[in-house]
Design an enzyme around this catalytic site. Structure first.
Site, PDB file in Angstrom:
ATOM      1  N   LYS A 207     -41.203  79.585 -66.934  1.00 52.66           N
ATOM      2  CA  LYS A 207     -42.131  80.622 -66.659  1.00 52.66           C
ATOM      3  C   LYS A 207     -42.482  80.589 -65.275  1.00 52.66           C
ATOM      4  O   LYS A 207     -42.450  81.766 -64.680  1.00 52.66           O
ATOM      5  CB  LYS A 207     -43.473  80.075 -67.339  1.00 52.66           C
ATOM      6  CG  LYS A 207     -44.531  80.979 -67.437  1.00 52.66           C
ATOM      7  CD  LYS A 207     -45.701  80.722 -68.459  1.00 52.66           C
ATOM      8  CE  LYS A 207     -47.020  81.464 -67.967  1.00 52.66           C
ATOM      9  NZ  LYS A 207     -48.024  81.071 -68.990  1.00 52.66           N
ATOM     10  N   GLU A 213     -37.701  69.949 -62.825  1.00 51.79           N
ATOM     11  CA  GLU A 213     -36.650  69.381 -63.493  1.00 51.79           C
ATOM     12  C   GLU A 213     -35.718  70.613 -63.682  1.00 51.79           C
ATOM     13  O   GLU A 213     -34.386  70.441 -63.358  1.00 51.79           O
ATOM     14  CB  GLU A 213     -37.167  69.106 -64.769  1.00 51.79           C
ATOM     15  CG  GLU A 213     -37.855  67.844 -64.988  1.00 51.79           C
ATOM     16  CD  GLU A 213     -39.591  67.954 -64.767  1.00 51.79           C
ATOM     17  OE1 GLU A 213     -40.020  68.843 -64.231  1.00 51.79           O
ATOM     18  OE2 GLU A 213     -40.097  67.134 -65.477  1.00 51.79           O
ATOM     19  N   GLY A 267     -46.662  78.485 -72.159  1.00 50.29           N
ATOM     20  CA  GLY A 267     -45.251  78.169 -72.335  1.00 50.29           C
ATOM     21  C   GLY A 267     -44.807  77.539 -73.546  1.00 50.29           C
ATOM     22  O   GLY A 267     -43.835  77.676 -74.261  1.00 50.29           O
ATOM     23  N   ARG A 268     -45.988  76.711 -74.315  1.00 48.76           N
ATOM     24  CA  ARG A 268     -45.750  76.211 -75.575  1.00 48.76           C
ATOM     25  C   ARG A 268     -45.791  77.250 -76.869  1.00 48.76           C
ATOM     26  O   ARG A 268     -45.421  77.032 -78.006  1.00 48.76           O
ATOM     27  CB  ARG A 268     -46.463  74.801 -75.869  1.00 48.76           C
ATOM     28  CG  ARG A 268     -47.901  75.360 -75.804  1.00 48.76           C
ATOM     29  CD  ARG A 268     -48.866  74.049 -75.548  1.00 48.76           C
ATOM     30  NE  ARG A 268     -50.001  74.157 -75.215  1.00 48.76           N
ATOM     31  CZ  ARG A 268     -50.696  74.154 -74.204  1.00 48.76           C
ATOM     32  NH1 ARG A 268     -49.821  74.007 -73.161  1.00 48.76           N
ATOM     33  NH2 ARG A 268     -52.077  74.347 -73.997  1.00 48.76           N
ATOM     34  N   GLU A 353     -50.289  68.939 -76.408  1.00 49.99           N
ATOM     35  CA  GLU A 353     -50.309  69.662 -75.063  1.00 49.99           C
ATOM     36  C   GLU A 353     -51.706  70.632 -75.420  1.00 49.99           C
ATOM     37  O   GLU A 353     -52.507  70.903 -74.173  1.00 49.99           O
ATOM     38  CB  GLU A 353     -49.173  70.327 -74.728  1.00 49.99           C
ATOM     39  CG  GLU A 353     -49.302  70.540 -73.122  1.00 49.99           C
ATOM     40  CD  GLU A 353     -47.990  71.081 -72.651  1.00 49.99           C
ATOM     41  OE1 GLU A 353     -47.189  70.135 -71.883  1.00 49.99           O
ATOM     42  OE2 GLU A 353     -47.569  72.415 -72.414  1.00 49.99           O
ATOM     43  N   HIS A 384     -35.730  54.886 -94.008  1.00 52.18           N
ATOM     44  CA  HIS A 384     -34.651  53.622 -93.602  1.00 52.18           C
ATOM     45  C   HIS A 384     -35.188  53.136 -91.981  1.00 52.18           C
ATOM     46  O   HIS A 384     -34.285  52.223 -91.493  1.00 52.18           O
ATOM     47  CB  HIS A 384     -33.146  53.773 -93.503  1.00 52.18           C
ATOM     48  CG  HIS A 384     -32.852  54.334 -94.870  1.00 52.18           C
ATOM     49  ND1 HIS A 384     -32.622  53.619 -95.911  1.00 52.18           N
ATOM     50  CD2 HIS A 384     -32.783  55.797 -95.304  1.00 52.18           C
ATOM     51  CE1 HIS A 384     -32.215  54.295 -96.881  1.00 52.18           C
ATOM     52  NE2 HIS A 384     -32.420  55.591 -96.601  1.00 52.18           N
ATOM     53  N   LYS A 510     -47.332  64.774 -61.959  1.00 52.66           N
ATOM     54  CA  LYS A 510     -46.388  65.589 -61.239  1.00 52.66           C
ATOM     55  C   LYS A 510     -46.921  65.538 -59.641  1.00 52.66           C
ATOM     56  O   LYS A 510     -45.918  65.298 -58.843  1.00 52.66           O
ATOM     57  CB  LYS A 510     -46.663  67.136 -61.250  1.00 52.66           C
ATOM     58  CG  LYS A 510     -46.099  67.366 -62.773  1.00 52.66           C
ATOM     59  CD  LYS A 510     -46.051  69.133 -62.739  1.00 52.66           C
ATOM     60  CE  LYS A 510     -45.797  69.484 -64.254  1.00 52.66           C
ATOM     61  NZ  LYS A 510     -46.198  70.772 -64.302  1.00 52.66           N
TER      62      LYS A 510
END
Ligand code: F6P
Length: 542
Positions: A207, A213, A267-268, A353, A384, A510
């Site tokens: 965005k 990253e 963003g999400r 978030e 399991h 950050k």
């Protein structure tokens, strides 16, 4: 001031009601009412939501629905729809629903209809899918593209990655889509190890187009491509998805190959935007449109269905009940579907978030618990691993079981066993097993089992769960499912008096990382650090 909702008589009534019903066991509620499933389940839009295994009575629901009205969730829905800047800390409107809007009516932002822009970008996505799938888009050496690598993180990764896996049964046969997110070079290196630069195309999805990253991975991918094919190849092998076309151009991507979205898409919540490009490439544009249609149907349901029959409202109110009145601290999402295996991870960002916050809309602590820790794994694998703790660990862990009536990969014998396991788990969690039952079971075993085992075989039960049944896992129902959780998240923000659309909590780390980087690189002195951070940095010196 705390969340004003906590000052209402309904909140107090719910607290009293929770105290009064604390000793009631789910198995007794089922025994007392053979119609419990019929009363406490909703069939809507082809989905079935069974919440009869939640620790609720009709009185609980009456009070929770009163709370819903007191929180004026409808008012918040209207503000969202009107394009008000309900993300007040960033002064942004929240209009991701426009991305899946199916009518010719306008969606207004600052007095202007956003739909022409939405349709323009959708048309761009379609023509790009046609070019890639039709093998018209060629790489620098004239070969068609066989592999797409999406480089993005958070909302620019989790949504399309989850949906690409969910819709694996609909995958385009000639194009393979890969996802790289982690700053750890292993992610990109392992992905590129099997790919050829000549036939690989990168989608740089961000965005902001400044995320550390993504930019690091994009630059490394560019270096990999340029080393094999030269600088001129970049324009045939890189496209971008962003709101920041200036930075896209600065990276060297032709803005004609940039797929735009807008500040009013968080963003999400961006799966429905051009961030869904890799998904459209993976499953075809028509399937992407079906996903949007499914989400739009859920939006309509959320707007129009009365609270008693409203799927997102019911999920949200159950979260409030479990979190604020029963004290649950986590919430397990357990899809009985390998295809939905990434859903818990996707929901972690969506819910945590959005609502993992303590400061309310007025800048003051809300004064109560908010978003539980969302976690989970697909069944039956989780059975399991961690189910032991859910059954006998003594913690309250509300669970969402999600299953499809029909299999997306119909191998004989698998699906019925999968459903049997799914329904058995929620039954066991609800019913439990008493000491007497455990003793009787041991006594009747052939050969008889040692009686000292009885306490180990006791299951407290009374563990609340909801089961959501989809007709099948396909694009339309996936759109419904994701929008269902999105709308639940929005509703919880309204109930908890939170701004669900900012994420200041990710900033501090950050900020500190950018202070530490020059120290780790040996370009700045390690001054002013605490002894732990200084010690760790010293230990990594070559
Ligand atoms: O983690 C913070 C965050 O801003 C998320 O909200 C977002 O989805 C992610 O980073 C990626 O941001 P961008 O798309 O700008 O690279």
């Amino acid at each position: 001031m705390t969340n004003p909702l906590t000052q209402t008589p309904t909140w107090s009534a719910l607290s009293d009601h929770a105290a009064a019903t604390r000793g009631t066991h789910l198995r007794d509620l089922f025994a007392a009412d053979p119609r419990r499933f019929a009363t406490l389940s909703i069939e809507a839009e082809g989905l079935l939501l069974d919440y009869s295994k939640q620790r609720v009575t009709t009185e609980t629901l009456r009070l929770l629905r009163e709370l819903w009205r007191a929180a004026d969730v409808a008012g918040w829905q209207a503000r969202l729809a009107a394009g008000e800047a309900i993300n007040h800390t960033e002064h942004r409107a929240v209009l991701h629903h426009a991305l899946r809007h199916q009518h010719c009516t306008p969606v207004l932002f600052e007095g202007r209809d956003v739909m022409p822009d939405v349709r323009r970008v959708l048309a761009h996505i379609k023509s790009f899918c046609d070019a890639i799938h039709g093998r018209h888009w060629r790489g620098a050496t004239g070969e068609p593209i066989t592999d797409i690598v999406n480089i993005g993180i958070g909302g620019s990764d989790l949504g399309p990655r989850m949906a690409t896996q969910a819709l694996a049964a609909h995958r385009h046969r000639d194009v393979k889509v890969h996802y790289v997110a982690n700053l750890d070079g292993a992610d990109l290196a392992m992905t590129l190890a099997d790919l050829q630069p000549r036939t690989t195309l990168f989608v740089v999805a961000s965005k902001t187009f400044t995320t550390q990253e993504t930019m690091q991975n994009a630059h490394s991918a560019r270096a990999w491509l340029v080393a094999a094919l030269g600088e001129a190849a970049v324009e045939r092998h890189f496209v971008a998805v962003s709101t920041n076309l200036k930075e896209v151009a600065a990276f060297g991507i032709d803005t004609a190959n940039a797929f735009e979205f807008w500040d009013w898409v968080g963003g999400r919540f961006s799966l429905w935007s051009a961030i869904g490009l890799p998904l459209a490439l993976a499953v075809g544009f028509d399937n992407f449109v079906r996903l949007l249609e499914g989400a739009a149907a859920m939006d309509r349901h959320f707007r129009e269905a009365p609270v008693e029959e409203n799927l997102p409202a019911t999920l949200a109110l159950l979260d409030v009940w479990n979190t604020n009145f029963l004290g649950a601290e986590t919430h397990a999402v357990l899809p009985y579907s390998q295809s939905l295996g990434l859903l818990p991870r996707y929901l972690q960002q969506l819910e945590m978030e959005s609502n993992g916050k303590q400061v309310g809309r007025d800048g003051q602590p809300v004064g109560h618990a908010t978003c539980p820790v969302v976690w989970g794994e697909p069944g039956t694998n989780g059975q399991h691993a961690f189910y032991q703790l859910i059954h006998q660990g003594g913690r309250l862990i509300p669970c969402d079981f999600i299953a499809a009536r029909t299999a997306d990969f119909a191998l004989p014998g698998h699906h019925q066993k999968l459903l049997a396991n799914c329904f058995a788990q929620s039954e066991a969690l609800m019913r439990g097993k008493t000491l007497d039952e455990a003793r009787a079971e041991l006594a009747s075993a052939v050969p008889p089992a040692p009686t000292f085992l009885a306490p180990y075989k006791v299951f407290p039960g009374n563990q609340p769960s909801t089961t959501l049944l989809l007709p099948a896992i396909e694009p339309y129902t996936l759109g419904q499912l994701v929008a269902l959780y999105e709308q639940k998240t929005f509703a919880l923000g309204a109930l908890w008096n939170l701004n669900s659309f900012d994420q200041w909590g990710v900033e501090y780390g950050k900020q500190l990382a950018s202070r530490l980087l020059p120290i780790i690189e040996g370009k700045a002195a390690a001054t002013g650090l605490d002894s732990s951070t200084a010690g760790l940095i010293a230990a990594c010196k070559p």
